[in-house]
Design a protein around this motif. Structure first.
Motif, mmCIF file in Angstrom:
data_model
loop_
_atom_site.group_PDB
_atom_site.id
_atom_site.type_symbol
_atom_site.label_atom_id
_atom_site.label_comp_id
_atom_site.label_asym_id
_atom_site.label_seq_id
_atom_site.Cartn_x
_atom_site.Cartn_y
_atom_site.Cartn_z
ATOM 1 N N GLY A 49 -19.802 -19.117 -37.692
ATOM 2 C CA GLY A 49 -19.500 -20.415 -38.204
ATOM 3 C C GLY A 49 -20.665 -21.057 -38.877
ATOM 4 O O GLY A 49 -21.482 -20.422 -39.493
ATOM 5 N N TYR A 50 -20.664 -22.309 -38.719
ATOM 6 C CA TYR A 50 -21.489 -23.070 -39.626
ATOM 7 C C TYR A 50 -22.817 -23.436 -39.080
ATOM 8 O O TYR A 50 -23.695 -23.850 -39.781
ATOM 9 N N GLN A 51 -22.910 -23.354 -37.795
ATOM 10 C CA GLN A 51 -24.089 -23.991 -37.265
ATOM 11 C C GLN A 51 -25.364 -23.442 -37.826
ATOM 12 O O GLN A 51 -26.370 -24.060 -37.754
ATOM 13 N N GLN A 52 -25.296 -22.266 -38.339
ATOM 14 C CA GLN A 52 -26.541 -21.719 -38.797
ATOM 15 C C GLN A 52 -26.519 -21.414 -40.265
ATOM 16 O O GLN A 52 -25.944 -20.453 -40.710
ATOM 17 N N PHE A 778 -17.382 -12.263 -34.601
ATOM 18 C CA PHE A 778 -16.777 -12.947 -35.757
ATOM 19 C C PHE A 778 -15.460 -13.563 -35.309
ATOM 20 O O PHE A 778 -14.680 -12.926 -34.606
ATOM 21 N N GLY A 779 -15.205 -14.775 -35.740
ATOM 22 C CA GLY A 779 -13.933 -15.388 -35.393
ATOM 23 C C GLY A 779 -14.072 -16.892 -35.302
ATOM 24 O O GLY A 779 -15.110 -17.462 -35.651
ATOM 25 N N ILE A 800 -10.803 -11.944 -32.343
ATOM 26 C CA ILE A 800 -12.262 -11.987 -32.299
ATOM 27 C C ILE A 800 -12.762 -10.580 -32.583
ATOM 28 O O ILE A 800 -12.302 -9.615 -31.982
ATOM 29 N N THR A 801 -13.656 -10.473 -33.522
ATOM 30 C CA THR A 801 -14.206 -9.157 -33.849
ATOM 31 C C THR A 801 -15.604 -9.048 -33.248
ATOM 32 O O THR A 801 -16.420 -9.957 -33.381
ATOM 33 N N SER A 948 -10.283 -14.994 -38.668
ATOM 34 C CA SER A 948 -9.523 -14.862 -37.418
ATOM 35 C C SER A 948 -8.368 -13.882 -37.529
ATOM 36 O O SER A 948 -7.545 -13.804 -36.635
ATOM 37 N N MET A 949 -8.282 -13.171 -38.636
ATOM 38 C CA MET A 949 -7.123 -12.293 -38.832
ATOM 39 C C MET A 949 -7.227 -11.007 -38.009
ATOM 40 O O MET A 949 -8.313 -10.475 -37.813
#
Ligand SMILES: [Zn+2]
Length: 1105
Positions: A49-52, A778-779, A800-801, A948-949
């Motif tokens: 995500g975005y935090q980083q 990832f997810g 979740i990968t 998320s797929m």
């Protein structure tokens, strides 16, 4: 003790875990006290995500997008990659030499058509778990006879480093779209490429049917009349002046040296049809070889021999209208390169009839496109976990050499078909689930009981743990517990444990969760009819909240908020005669003005809720307020859940960029000029960190956010999506929402979203046996340490990968084990653990790795990896890294697993023969190569969706399903056979359906019979078909019924309701449709499949040289 063991020492959800309880996590990015972050230091960076904003650090250095140090240098042509290689692939003008009648001595070889056949033709997925011997066929086809110049070889070589000035000239010319020489002469039919019978045991002695593009497949109307495909052969015609330079004689110097081991053989002694068949040896488990006509859909009847190798035999009639020297031609027969349709079809035929029994370690499951039943016999169903490979290298060195990512795509709460059994719920009593003392792995089928059953040895860390007295059981003579089959945790791959209070926040059993509906009532929302629509729908939808098992009513409580610049809370307590509204206009410091009466039971407050839902549209009917806030809405929901001490979900219906003065206020920073610049990444990043912090608070409370967006302009999905994304929520987007055309789709999505299975306050950890460990994730989730994936909510569609890396050696004997443990609160408030176990094989030979890969899963991983990469790296860097990694994967195979052969041949592992075509689809996707019609919000939206797929979703998203509706059998339940995604395959006399999981296109050819148009659309002519249709009219005739049933069936298979778009051939909307014909060159410069394959070949050759 290995690093791995130490690393896992910290109990994830275990009793004495100070950090977990209460979620009193320290600062963001730090890990829990006692959590083993030290060992994972290197992987600590790349949380989702975005935090980083920084690029993922520390992992996969060789793959890192920013890395320029890759072995392959694309520098020479990356700047104009597409044009270059596209151009150079063009076949020569027809003015070249005429096709010889028989090719016996013609040196131009149709290698192009052979390149792929000698893979390890194994991919076919062995029906049994036993590893299949790699067939001799993996030997590449040798261009035995000396200079097998021209044709494919020289084509590919044009990319290679030019050894001579002559070649440079040729390269240059090739780049100018002038086909190369010799190929212009359609190679003679029987060219054996010098493959002497002695070097290749023919599979059968019999001549094979030609592999060339015979007549179209049934259902594959190859190329309609000229007018139907104006754009297909997209390269510009070569300048006629140049054309003359090329059609010279084949230049033998241009292709790779003849393979040393095979002396040139005079002439082409081959049998007429043997060339394709021969190169493949016996190919167990793969019925029908690749280029062998039968598989590829070419009808068995051999077309005239000369045609077989003639690129022009690909029907593309419009070429006839060009002056002869301008005819661009494909040198490669599209029918001779790996076909996704064929691979899918073969897998269905080979593996669709038998259940997939999970008792054997390392079995590759059927493809996601195959319908099959699963019998759990000790490993988790592929519906829960799919891996990129089911046989993983024993050592880190091997893994690095192959560059095949080791990843698992995990869908912990996946929905099962009714024929399969849901995971059993196991109760180990007050002391909770039995676990390993050291690594805290949960009891599973791989634990070894010893000492007469008094102790067990952990399959993950080898630690020996006492069996608790209440769990003791005797062993039989094989060492198995006698209650083996009575206990799901001893005999099944997936099951659930009832969690004890130790697994609960603050050591308190959770309250049932709540749903809060938060409706934008600003001007746009009211005027479009959206507010009224939502309120109407909720009246009935609230009766379908998720409920546990056979409970009579849902335990979920509900609450309501409306907002524009201010927020309105509603008291819907059952004792009230009318709902009460409380307005909070100070949005700077959000609080909830009422506690009692805000969250209520639907049945108890039914009358008050109904009254409220009736009144809301009236109350705001005359609103003039256009501005909205957004962050305070989430804060309000969060505070309400906090006050109620429960987890829950916010359903936010929002229409515009939140520009009103409030925390989280946003500005319009959309800038398409940033595309293809180093700043493009900022379009994917949130414009403020405010939402990251808010997301963290939401996760701590178990507050999941689902966001329904109805934008008429840019509203910054990249920023608004942060909280949904990090809380495990979903985003739905309906641009330019119109009640009439979009309400059905929206309501379907809303109904499904409200009703679907969801767990709250979820934490997932993946344990692995010593030797590998989970290093990257990832997810849609949040991570506060390096091992625990936290989701405020996790529904049945979320995936979740997880990527794994070696931290030690694995052994072939013991294999590798994964255990995914998900702790969550059910919709009734029960705390549970869902466990999925999977055992994989380990190998010391690279060939075993390549034989057991799953390309669909690989693509799922690569797409997610790339889509995260765009947050921190220029898109071009991301694209180049993808290409490079795949080239390395294939080059490693070529070098280590395929038999020696000419460098001029592209040899793909059977399991990965679709890797190039699918990778090209990822590269051409809107995130990595946007077309002019794709908005910044679309790209951010798709980026988040894909993350998320599951594997089935990425498969159809990147390579859409294209069905010829006019070929459907109206009397059967089956779908018409799918065809490849190329305009060449469309006939103007037919109607097609294309779906990718988000959209359904119905494409109507200009020459479709009037009766079909009447039957499907209820109008009398093509011109009367409205392309504003969002559903097909309900007409009482077999064709209409059949098509609508197909559409319904497809809708039912997808997690989102797809938007239906009717496209008429040659209409302006057709551009949109063509974007999804992913085997063709795209309007935005994306390569065609054929061209990309050639480019990959060039990359591979560079790596090998
Ligand atoms: Zn252990």
């Amino acid at each position: 003790m290995s690093v791995n063991q130490q690393a896992h020492t910290g109990p994830p959800y275990g009793q004495p875990q100070p950090g977990y309880q209460g979620y009193q996590q320290p600062a963001y990015g730090q890990s829990l006290p006692g959590a083993p972050q030290a060992q994972y230091g290197a992987y600590n960076g790349p949380m989702p995500g975005y935090q980083q904003p920084a690029p993922p650090q520390g992992y996969f250095p060789s793959l890192g997008f920013p890395s320029k140090g890759s072995p392959v240098s694309l520098n020479s042509d990356t700047s104009s990659l597409a044009p270059n290689f596209i151009g150079s692939l063009r076949a020569p003008p027809t003015s070249g030499a005429p096709p010889p009648a028989s090719g016996a001595s013609h040196p131009s070889g149709p290698l192009a058509y052979n390149q792929f056949e000698h893979g390890d033709v194994q991919n076919g997925i062995p029906a049994s778990a036993a590893p299949v011997q790699r067939p001799p066929a993996s030997q590449p086809f040798l261009p035995g006879s000396a200079p097998t110049p021209v044709s494919q070889i020289s084509t590919f070589q044009q990319y290679g480093p030019p050894p001579a000035s002559v070649q440079q000239l040729r390269n240059h010319m090739a780049g100018m779209t002038i086909g190369s020489t010799a190929a212009s002469a359609p190679p003679p039919a029987g060219l054996g490429y010098g493959v002497g019978p002695s070097s290749y045991p023919p599979t059968t002695g019999a001549p094979r049917p030609p592999a060339m593009p015979g007549p179209p497949l049934p259902g594959q109307t190859v190329a309609g009349p000229p007018s139907s495909q104006p754009n297909h052969v997209s390269s510009p015609p070569p300048p006629s002046t140049m054309a003359g330079l090329h059609p010279g004689p084949p230049m033998s110097g241009l292709h790779g040296p003849p393979p040393p081991t095979h002396p040139p053989q005079p002439g082409y002694p081959m049998q007429q049809n043997g060339s394709f068949g021969q190169i493949r040896g016996p190919q167990p488990n793969y019925g029908g070889a690749y280029p062998g006509a039968p598989n590829y859909g070419s009808p068995p009847g051999p077309p005239p021999p000369p045609k077989r190798l003639d690129p022009d035999s690909i029907p593309s009639p419009q070429l006839n209208e060009l002056p002869p020297q301008q005819k661009p031609r494909h040198r490669i027969d599209p029918d001779a390169i790996p076909s996704p349709i064929q691979v899918i079809e073969d897998d269905r035929n080979n593996r669709g009839s038998e259940p997939f029994v999970t008792g054997v370690r390392g079995q590759v499951p059927p493809l996601v496109t195959t319908n099959f039943l699963v019998k759990d016999q000790g490993n988790a169903s592929p519906r829960y976990i799919r891996c990129t490979s089911y046989n993983i290298p024993c050592t880190s060195d091997m893994a690095k050499q192959s560059q095949v990512p080791l990843a698992a795509v995990i869908k912990p709460l996946a929905t099962l078909p009714p024929e399969e059994t849901l995971p059993y719920l196991v109760d180990h009593g007050e002391s909770g689930p039995v676990r390993c003392n050291r690594c805290k792995a949960y009891m599973c089928p791989f634990m070894q009981f010893i000492e007469g059953g008094r102790r067990f040895q952990c399959c993950f860390c080898s630690c020996v743990t006492e069996v608790p007295p209440h769990y003791f059981q005797h062993l039989d003579h094989t060492g198995k517990r006698v209650d083996f089959y009575d206990r799901p945790e001893l005999s099944l791959g997936s099951y659930e444990f009832l969690a004890t209070v130790d697994y609960c926040k603050n050591n308190k059993f959770p309250s049932p969760p709540a749903f809060i509906f938060m409706i934008d009532v600003s001007y746009n929302a009211v005027k479009s009819g959206l507010v009224r629509l939502i309120c109407e729908e909720l009246k009935s939808l609230l009766d379908y909240l998720p409920r546990e098992g056979n409970m009579e009513e849902s335990a979920i409580r509900v609450g309501f908020v409306t907002y524009n610049k201010v927020l309105h809370f509603y008291n819907v307590k059952s004792s009230l005669a009318q709902p009460q509204m409380m307005v909070v206009s100070d949005v700077a410091d959000m609080f909830v003005p009422l506690l009692d009466g805000f969250l209520v039971n639907v049945n108890e407050s039914r009358t008050v809720i109904a009254s409220l839902l009736d009144q809301i549209p009236e109350m705001f009917a005359d609103t003039r307020e256009t501005e909205t806030v957004f962050a305070p809405v989430i804060q309000a929901g969060l505070e309400a859940l906090k006050a109620a001490e429960c987890a829950g979900k916010l359903f936010i219906f929002h229409t515009s960029l939140p520009i009103a003065e409030a925390p989280g206020k946003l500005k319009n920073r959309d800038d398409r000029k940033l595309i293809n610049t180093d700043k493009e990444k900022t379009l994917f990043q949130p414009q403020t960190s405010f939402y990251n912090n808010l997301a963290k608070d939401c996760v701590a409370q178990g507050c999941c956010v689902d966001l329904f967006l109805f934008p008429n302009q840019y509203l910054d999905v990249a920023t608004l999506g942060v909280v949904p994304y990090q809380t495990g929520g979903s985003i739905f987007k309906y641009a330019y929402f119109q009640l009439e055309t979009d309400q059905y789709r929206f309501l379907n999505d809303l109904r499904r979203d409200v009703q679907k299975d969801v767990g709250f306050d979820a934490v997932m950890r993946v344990r692995t046996s010593t030797g590998i460990r989970a290093t990257d994730f990832f997810g849609a989730f949040y991570m506060s340490n390096t091992t625990d994936v936290e989701m405020a909510g996790l529904d049945c569609d979320k995936t979740i990968t997880v990527e794994f890396k070696h931290d030690d050696k694995l052994s072939e004997d013991s294999g590798a084990l994964l255990q995914c443990a998900l702790l969550y609160t059910s919709c009734a408030g029960q705390r549970r653990l869902r466990i999925h176990n999977l055992s994989l094989n380990c190998c010391t030979q690279l060939a075993d790795l390549y034989r057991n890969c799953e390309t669909d899963t690989l693509i799922n991983y690569l797409a997610k990896y790339a889509y995260r990469g765009v947050l921190s790296s220029p898109v071009k860097t991301v694209r180049d890294a993808l290409i490079n990694q795949c080239a390395q994967i294939l080059a490693c195979y070529r070098k280590n697993c395929a038999s020696p052969s000419s460098a001029g041949q592209l040899i793909l592992p059977e399991c990965m023969k679709l890797l190039p075509v699918y990778l090209n689809c990822v590269l051409k996707s809107d995130v990595l190569q946007p077309g002019p019609e794709v908005t910044t919000d679309d790209r951010a939206y798709i980026r988040q969706l894909v993350t998320s797929m599951d594997v089935a979703e990425t498969n159809v998203f990147f390579y859409p399903r294209l069905l010829p509706l006019t070929k459907a059998d109206v009397d059967s339940d089956s779908l018409p056979a799918a065809i490849r995604n190329s305009e060449e395959r469309l006939s103007k006399g037919d109607i097609y359906l294309l779906e990718n999981g988000l959209n359904i296109f119905v494409w109507v050819g200009v020459s479709v019979q009037q009766s079909l148009i009447q039957n499907l659309f209820g109008v009398s002519s093509f011109s009367q078909i409205s392309n504003a249709l969002s559903t097909l009219p309900v007409l009482e005739n077999p064709f209409s019924k059949k098509v609508r049933s197909i559409v319904d069936m497809l809708q039912g298979q997808r997690s989102r309701y797809m938007k239906l778009i009717v496209v008429k051939q040659e209409d302006k909307l057709e551009m949109l449709f063509k974007h999804f014909l992913v085997e063709d060159k795209s309007l935005t410069g994306g390569a065609s499949y054929v061209d990309f394959l050639c480019h990959m070949h060039k990359e591979i050759r560079q790596l090998l040289s």
